[in-house]
Write an enzyme that holds these catalytic residues in place. Structure first.
Site, PDB file in Angstrom:
ATOM      1  N   ASP A   1       0.840  -1.199   0.000  1.00 24.20           N
ATOM      2  CA  ASP A   1       0.000   0.000   0.000  1.00 24.20           C
ATOM      3  C   ASP A   1       0.875   1.248   0.000  1.00 24.20           C
ATOM      4  O   ASP A   1       2.044   1.201   0.411  1.00 24.20           O
ATOM      5  CB  ASP A   1      -0.876   0.030   1.268  1.00 24.20           C
ATOM      6  CG  ASP A   1      -1.836  -1.139   1.320  1.00 24.20           C
ATOM      7  OD1 ASP A   1      -2.152  -1.704   0.254  1.00 24.20           O
ATOM      8  OD2 ASP A   1      -2.260  -1.488   2.445  1.00 24.20           O
TER       9      ASP A   1
HETATM   10  N1  URA Z   1      -1.179  -5.980   3.860  1.00 21.33           N
HETATM   11  C1  URA Z   1      -1.678  -4.720   3.879  1.00 21.33           C
HETATM   12  O1  URA Z   1      -2.695  -4.467   4.484  1.00 21.33           O
HETATM   13  N2  URA Z   1      -1.013  -3.777   3.227  1.00 21.33           N
HETATM   14  C2  URA Z   1       0.147  -3.989   2.557  1.00 21.33           C
HETATM   15  O2  URA Z   1       0.726  -3.048   1.988  1.00 21.33           O
HETATM   16  C3  URA Z   1       0.650  -5.292   2.552  1.00 21.33           C
HETATM   17  C4  URA Z   1      -0.028  -6.279   3.210  1.00 21.33           C
END
Ligand code: URA
Length: 247
Positions: A107
């Site tokens: 993310d």
């Molecule tokens: N899980 C999440 O919630 N975000 C990420 O970036 C990676 C794994």
């Protein structure tokens, strides 16, 4: 395994310059192929069978390149984006020529280990749900966690869309009323998986960092935004994990 490619493409792929720059270098006579100075970048060469020199030094052809980045917060894990900066924008110009892409996504507000490569089959193998490549994250959440959370994650939790997660391992590093530090290992990669797993337990993730993916660990020497080439050993371990070690 005869495979030829245009000389300008080969030189720019190997980071000598952009296509138009390398065509200039060829015209200047800085490039030799098997001892001769070609006049144009459009000539075809066999990168493994012919000797290509740039300013007298051999250009060693590598089809695939592999990097690990410590992705910083604030950039998206994509090759291009109309509005946001991407992880590719963080690469040095000489590394931007390789058509690299991130293996999977973190993310925008997640940091940590991201593999960048131009080897599609490796990415495919590492991301294949069948392979269950494990990923470990450091997650800081907004309240206490306890043994019940460990057991729930071990049994599998139900996400907001009804998906039942595979067993995952939660380690509690510190507990506080407003902040707990944990380490979570998962064997799959659903959208926002770590955040949604904690949400199913009533906790909100306030900081998330990936520290390993299969056999590959984030190099502590890399600050957020920095990257380095993988070692041969690291590449071989990833190829094996992706089921490509015979290649
Ligand atoms: N899980 C999440 O919630 N975000 C990420 O970036 C990676 C794994």
């Amino acid at each position: 395994m005869a495979k030829t490619m245009r000389l300008d493409k080969l030189l720019s792929h190997m980071g000598i310059g952009t296509r138009s720059e390398v065509r200039k270098y060829i015209r200047y006579g800085w490039v030799e192929v098997d001892g001769a100075k070609p006049k144009s970048g459009s000539v075809h060469v066999h990168p493994e069978a012919q000797t290509v020199l740039y300013k007298g030094a051999p250009v060693i052809y590598k089809e695939y390149v592999y990097y690990m980045m410590n992705k910083p917060q604030g950039v998206v894990s994509a090759t291009e984006d109309a509005r946001e900066s991407t992880v590719i924008d963080l690469l040095e110009p000489e590394d931007q020529v390789f058509d690299l892409f991130p293996v999977g996504r973190l993310d925008k507000d997640t940091e940590g280990l991201l593999i960048l490569t131009n080897h599609g089959a490796l990415a495919h193998g590492l991301l294949s749900p069948k392979r269950h490549v494990f990923k470990t994250y450091e997650a800081v959440v907004d309240g206490p966690v306890n043994e019940n959370d460990i057991s729930a994650f071990k049994a599998g939790v139900t996400l907001d869309d009804g998906y039942e997660t595979l067993p995952a391992e939660l380690e509690i590093l510190s507990v506080g009323d407003h902040k707990s530090e944990t380490r979570l290992t998962i064997y799959e990669g659903k959208f926002h998986q770590v955040k949604r797993m904690f949400e199913s337990r009533g906790r909100f993730v306030v900081f998330l960092k990936r520290i390993s993916m299969g056999p590959l660990k984030l190099d502590d020497a890399l600050s957020p935004g920095e990257y380095r080439a993988l070692t041969e050993d690291e590449v071989n371990q990833l190829l094996e994990q992706a089921g490509l070690s015979e290649e």
